[in-house]
Write an enzyme that holds these catalytic residues in place. Sequence first.
Site, PDB file in Angstrom:
ATOM      1  N   ASP A  95      10.592   8.876  43.095  1.00  0.00           N
ATOM      2  CA  ASP A  95      11.007   9.755  41.929  1.00  0.00           C
ATOM      3  C   ASP A  95      12.795   9.933  42.069  1.00  0.00           C
ATOM      4  O   ASP A  95      13.077  10.771  43.000  1.00  0.00           O
ATOM      5  CB  ASP A  95      10.380  10.940  42.191  1.00  0.00           C
ATOM      6  CG  ASP A  95      10.729  12.111  41.194  1.00  0.00           C
ATOM      7  OD1 ASP A  95      11.941  11.879  40.601  1.00  0.00           O
ATOM      8  OD2 ASP A  95      10.080  13.008  40.929  1.00  0.00           O
ATOM      9  N   TYR A 117       9.361  17.781  44.797  1.00  0.00           N
ATOM     10  CA  TYR A 117       9.182  18.327  43.429  1.00  0.00           C
ATOM     11  C   TYR A 117       9.016  17.112  42.349  1.00  0.00           C
ATOM     12  O   TYR A 117       9.992  16.266  42.434  1.00  0.00           O
ATOM     13  CB  TYR A 117      10.330  19.325  43.107  1.00  0.00           C
ATOM     14  CG  TYR A 117      10.137  19.925  41.559  1.00  0.00           C
ATOM     15  CD1 TYR A 117       9.039  20.893  41.267  1.00  0.00           C
ATOM     16  CD2 TYR A 117      11.150  19.620  40.568  1.00  0.00           C
ATOM     17  CE1 TYR A 117       8.854  21.704  40.212  1.00  0.00           C
ATOM     18  CE2 TYR A 117      10.952  20.202  39.231  1.00  0.00           C
ATOM     19  CZ  TYR A 117       9.865  21.069  38.972  1.00  0.00           C
ATOM     20  OH  TYR A 117       9.585  21.573  37.778  1.00  0.00           O
ATOM     21  N   LYS A 171      18.025  13.415  35.014  1.00  0.00           N
ATOM     22  CA  LYS A 171      19.129  14.035  35.308  1.00  0.00           C
ATOM     23  C   LYS A 171      20.471  13.139  34.955  1.00  0.00           C
ATOM     24  O   LYS A 171      20.973  13.183  33.679  1.00  0.00           O
ATOM     25  CB  LYS A 171      19.061  14.624  36.479  1.00  0.00           C
ATOM     26  CG  LYS A 171      17.843  15.533  36.800  1.00  0.00           C
ATOM     27  CD  LYS A 171      18.072  16.466  37.915  1.00  0.00           C
ATOM     28  CE  LYS A 171      16.992  17.295  38.342  1.00  0.00           C
ATOM     29  NZ  LYS A 171      16.991  18.790  37.969  1.00  0.00           N
TER      30      LYS A 171
END
Length: 433
Positions: A247, A144, A275
């Site tokens: 990522d 994702y 995050k």
Amino acid sequence: MNSNYEKSAQLLERAKKVLASGVSSEFRKYNHPHALFYTHGKGTRIYDVDGNEYLDFTLSQGPLILGHSHPEVLQAVHDYSAQGQLYAGQHLQEIELAEKLNELIPSAELMRFCLDGSEAVQTAFRVARAKTGRQKFLRFEGHYHGWLDNVAYGISAPSAEALGDREDPNVFPWTAGLPDSSRADFIVLPWNDLDLVSRTLEERHEELAAIITEPIMCNNGCIVPKEGFLAGLRDLCNRYGIALIFDEVITGFRVGLGGAQRHFGITPDLSIFAKAMGSGYPISAVVGKRDWMELIEQGKVIHAGTMNSGNPTVAAALATIRVLEREMPYDRMYRLGQQLMAGLREAASEAGQNLVVQGLGPMFVTYFGNEGELTDYRDTFHADKGKLNRFIAGLHDEGIRVIGRGLWYISAAHTEADIADAIAASARVLARL
Ligand SMILES: Cc1ncc(COP(=O)(O)O)c(C=O)c1O
């Protein structure tokens, strides 16, 4: 036991009249027994409007590496925001944060701050396209990389069979409304198969600006790369002049201060941090080697954003990293995570349940299946999703909050007692399943 969600149900009905499905992010729809409304969070606990208390292993999808409402982060945000909020100009803590990332992250020679992971990913693609003069990126099944158009494919599929040939997989859009042109932006392959990537690149490297990968696959399972896989990607990208993009939206500041790139000793050309860097404040960074990121410096690649690097978000990130550096909670987070993983395995074995627990410790996944550990997205179809849903719902009613796909995050705030509570609750749920 939590069994009353009445006030949340009422608020959800009210919210649905004005907010699409009552929520502001698709993933929030899928809670048990429905989207819930929370009042506050502190440390490892979060509380909903019905007065239910949860021991939180979702950490709000990962950001809360220090737990909820860490006082030092709140104070830093308060103090720095009191001076100003957003200057449409530079400020001191912005340099300090960039210098800190430069010191900690191997590939972070030059960087820009953004608001979230999705847009930072797109910035990295733009840099890679501009430098290589090529158009496509190679991505992997089940990874994702945000919700924007060109990455809203290959995230999920109806079945393993539907994915078809590993060499030339069928690709499923995640949403309606994607422009046809976005399908031409990428190639998809199964993950963790270096030989397949190598053969594909031999034929198609001239189309490719970048390879993007989660260095640990956390969005479907929690799968570490096979020995040599990341190093192999590094070699192939060097050989063909392709950008290797990590990522690190999940792995950044979670597997260690230097992200997965320091953990595995493989330095990508570009990477994305978000995050856990910001303790729940909207900040991300696209970082990279100077010879890639200098395209932004030269004004060839444009990156912008009115809200970028505002005082509260930068102060939150600096304070988060300061606490992490001072307390170095990583050994403890690994130990507690592994303790929890072992406890879950033991509880499952006592209950005669086919629970598989896989991951590093600071994050790991639980699922039910008889085929051993996962190595790529296709393996996840062996798992019994209905049973996982019942397990997660049962835990939720026991006051243990875990991400619906079975992902558990450990924070620096979790204690031995929290781990023991989670194991005891899991044992009760497993016995009932
Ligand atoms: C690996 C990865 N990349 C990118 C994103 C997108 O980040 P954001 O939700 O901040 O846009 C996510 C979000 O979960 C993610 O897990």
